[in-house]
Design a protein around this motif. Sequence first.
Motif, PDB file in Angstrom:
ATOM      1  N   ILE A 103      -6.162  11.473  -2.356  1.00  0.00           N
ATOM      2  CA  ILE A 103      -6.300  10.078  -1.941  1.00  0.00           C
ATOM      3  C   ILE A 103      -4.958   9.531  -1.473  1.00  0.00           C
ATOM      4  N   SER A 104      -3.905   9.833  -2.213  1.00  0.00           N
ATOM      5  CA  SER A 104      -2.575   9.350  -1.833  1.00  0.00           C
ATOM      6  C   SER A 104      -2.156   9.904  -0.477  1.00  0.00           C
ATOM      7  N   ASN A 105      -2.416  11.173  -0.255  1.00  0.00           N
ATOM      8  CA  ASN A 105      -2.076  11.775   1.031  1.00  0.00           C
ATOM      9  C   ASN A 105      -2.835  11.100   2.164  1.00  0.00           C
ATOM     10  N   LYS A 106      -4.097  10.823   1.932  1.00  0.00           N
ATOM     11  CA  LYS A 106      -4.916  10.167   2.948  1.00  0.00           C
ATOM     12  C   LYS A 106      -4.397   8.761   3.242  1.00  0.00           C
ATOM     13  N   LEU A 107      -4.038   8.038   2.197  1.00  0.00           N
ATOM     14  CA  LEU A 107      -3.532   6.668   2.351  1.00  0.00           C
ATOM     15  C   LEU A 107      -2.195   6.666   3.094  1.00  0.00           C
ATOM     16  N   LEU A 108      -1.262   7.487   2.637  1.00  0.00           N
ATOM     17  CA  LEU A 108       0.066   7.495   3.254  1.00  0.00           C
ATOM     18  C   LEU A 108       0.023   8.014   4.686  1.00  0.00           C
ATOM     19  N   PHE A 123      10.943  -0.911  -1.445  1.00  0.00           N
ATOM     20  CA  PHE A 123       9.893  -1.857  -1.068  1.00  0.00           C
ATOM     21  C   PHE A 123      10.401  -3.022  -0.226  1.00  0.00           C
ATOM     22  N   LEU A 124       9.751  -3.275   0.890  1.00  0.00           N
ATOM     23  CA  LEU A 124       9.922  -4.438   1.769  1.00  0.00           C
ATOM     24  C   LEU A 124      11.388  -4.712   2.130  1.00  0.00           C
ATOM     25  N   PRO A 125      12.068  -3.776   2.780  1.00  0.00           N
ATOM     26  CA  PRO A 125      13.487  -3.981   3.109  1.00  0.00           C
ATOM     27  C   PRO A 125      13.733  -5.159   4.048  1.00  0.00           C
ATOM     28  N   ARG A 126      12.780  -5.501   4.905  1.00  0.00           N
ATOM     29  CA  ARG A 126      12.975  -6.633   5.834  1.00  0.00           C
ATOM     30  C   ARG A 126      13.108  -7.943   5.080  1.00  0.00           C
ATOM     31  N   TYR A 127      12.446  -8.048   3.966  1.00  0.00           N
ATOM     32  CA  TYR A 127      12.557  -9.236   3.121  1.00  0.00           C
ATOM     33  C   TYR A 127      13.963  -9.336   2.534  1.00  0.00           C
ATOM     34  N   GLN A 128      14.605  -8.160   2.350  1.00  0.00           N
ATOM     35  CA  GLN A 128      15.970  -8.126   1.819  1.00  0.00           C
ATOM     36  C   GLN A 128      17.027  -8.217   2.916  1.00  0.00           C
ATOM     37  N   GLY A 129      16.560  -8.269   4.177  1.00  0.00           N
ATOM     38  CA  GLY A 129      17.491  -8.418   5.288  1.00  0.00           C
ATOM     39  C   GLY A 129      17.969  -7.121   5.887  1.00  0.00           C
ATOM     40  N   ARG A 179       8.001  10.360   1.161  1.00  0.00           N
ATOM     41  CA  ARG A 179       7.069  10.049   0.075  1.00  0.00           C
ATOM     42  C   ARG A 179       7.651  10.283  -1.312  1.00  0.00           C
ATOM     43  N   SER A 180       8.952  10.463  -1.397  1.00  0.00           N
ATOM     44  CA  SER A 180       9.582  10.702  -2.701  1.00  0.00           C
ATOM     45  C   SER A 180       9.835   9.380  -3.412  1.00  0.00           C
ATOM     46  N   TRP A 181      10.213   9.500  -4.677  1.00  0.00           N
ATOM     47  CA  TRP A 181      10.535   8.303  -5.469  1.00  0.00           C
ATOM     48  C   TRP A 181      11.718   7.555  -4.843  1.00  0.00           C
ATOM     49  N   LEU A 189       0.819  -1.208   0.000  1.00  0.00           N
ATOM     50  CA  LEU A 189       0.000   0.000   0.000  1.00  0.00           C
ATOM     51  C   LEU A 189       0.858   1.265   0.000  1.00  0.00           C
ATOM     52  N   ARG A 190       1.965   1.221   0.719  1.00  0.00           N
ATOM     53  CA  ARG A 190       2.865   2.383   0.749  1.00  0.00           C
ATOM     54  C   ARG A 190       3.410   2.667  -0.649  1.00  0.00           C
ATOM     55  N   VAL A 191       3.779   1.617  -1.357  1.00  0.00           N
ATOM     56  CA  VAL A 191       4.268   1.788  -2.728  1.00  0.00           C
ATOM     57  C   VAL A 191       3.164   2.345  -3.618  1.00  0.00           C
TER      58      VAL A 191
END
Length: 595
Positions: free
Chosen positions: A526-531, A548-554, A541-543, A512-514
């Motif tokens: 909508i994006s502001n509300k979601l984030l 994405f998912l740094p814990r999966y990458q260790g 919130r920048s590019w 969802l963050r992505v």
Amino acid sequence: MRFPVVIVSRSCKVVHRLKQSPFLSPASALWRHESVSVLRDVSTDVRSHYITTPIFYVNAAPHLGHLYSAVMADCLHRYKLLQGFSSKFATGTDEHGLKIQQAAEAAGKDPLTFCTDVSERFKHLFSSCNISYTDYIRTTERRHRQAVEHFWSVLWNKGLIYKGHYEGWYSTQDESFLTPSQLGDAVDSSGNQIKVSLESGHKVEWMKEDNYMFRLSAFRSQLLDWLRGNPRAVQPECFHQLVLQWLQHDLPDLSVSRQSSRLQWGIPVPDDPEQTIYVWLDALVNYLTVAGYPHKHHQWWNMVHHIIGKDILKFHAIYWPAFLLGAGLPLPQTIHVHSHWTAEGKKMSKSLGNVVDPLQRSEMFTADGMRYFLLRQGVPDSDCDYTDLKVFKLLNAELADSLGGLLNRCTAPVLNPAQVYPSFCPQSFPREQGGRAVAEDYHMLDAVKNLPSVVERHYESMHAYKALEAIAACVRQTNGFVQRHAPWKLDKRDSAEQRWRDTIIHVSLECLRVYGTLLQPVVPEISNKLLSRLGVQPGERSWASLNFLPRYQGTDCPFEGRALGSDSGVLFSRLESPDADKHEPNKAKKAAKCK
């Protein structure tokens, strides 16, 4: 911006009255070297970006096509800001010309008051739809008049403008000169035979006048070289090929002034008050005016990108580059062209009563809703069709149900009672299959990991509909992931089950963050509300912050364990069907029969 076709055909008589100074032929090697050298400037600031819409003609209220141009430009502008660029975004109104002069007289207003009233309607629409322009230009501004006068003087001093005599067909309603091949026969309301423009259907009349001409004929080979050497100069490709096709034929010189006895509402030709600079040359220079021409334009003009409708392609891809070459200025980086909108399969027109009011629809469907629909359904290289029912179905399906439903599921207190970004468990979702995750889950991670590069490619090429299509597909995959593993069914008392439950939510929130970050150029509210609901701070919130998912990458995740933001309600409220009222009588009849 609305431009007339002003050309000299073989049926026209042109009497050359040149300046006394010798004219340097554009065919000369010296001139060619000069023109080529201005195509690109080595001092360009590559982190600057300048995007423009056409400036819109104030003869009528804003329509859906105007909003579409503005939303496309706004999307690109916001995207560039997310990438760390210094971005300038210009829009505005085209306020000179005979048609405006006549419309003001008919309204009983002076021309400037008339123009101001209509220009304010455009401003109101753009404000209502979150169009974040940095510059709003009106061609009646003093800064613009000064830029036009200087631009004219440069072309005149180079011998590229000369005085001639024109005889030919002219459409007052279109403010354009036409050749015999552009005309057809028709009968007016009184039964009289008349000539009309084949393109617009408007009446034309034979006209004679002295005016100034621009040597467009001298630039054909250089325009061909530019387009062939820059295959992405005009996009999409079909429009690039169309311009090349036009350039297979000789280019006649252009009329660039009108007699002031016919046209008072405009900028006078320097040193010749009996002539008024023609509306489209005046209008095109607006892009330079905003950039700071003639003295402070270098930072922005080297990075200019135009967004235009296909009806004004010739003026932007042939006439405008020729003027710029003549003035010794760089050519646009890209001219992005879009097609038109129809309403239920028919061309919008007042006579049919099917003109879509963009302001009224943005109030009905919300500003973000209209932005999303236009960019999701708008395909630049083909005409697109608008219906209220299409908007209703798309927004309910993709914003309310799919995206909004996913956020609601993952942040609801029943599933996330601690209201935090929960922990990720590498044992439950290991890099190699073997934990609780299944093959489809790994496919989803790959899709979301690659999504920023996919979206970037489509934003850059102005194919926002493809970017949104890719995002929507990933949102569906994430919903499938949650549904597949049903975290609400897991036993909270079992520590392994709880770790897997937290991991499901963590992964979903990361997705969802992505999505929220990538959607900012399209649906900023909508994006502001979601984030904000995810606890993502404005500086995250920048590019560059996607990761994405740094814990999966260790590696560590800055959001893990962080409290979620406050619950501000549903992300996007479901819309009532626009046909609901039509169906109510039938429902009432059925209810009556059941009694």
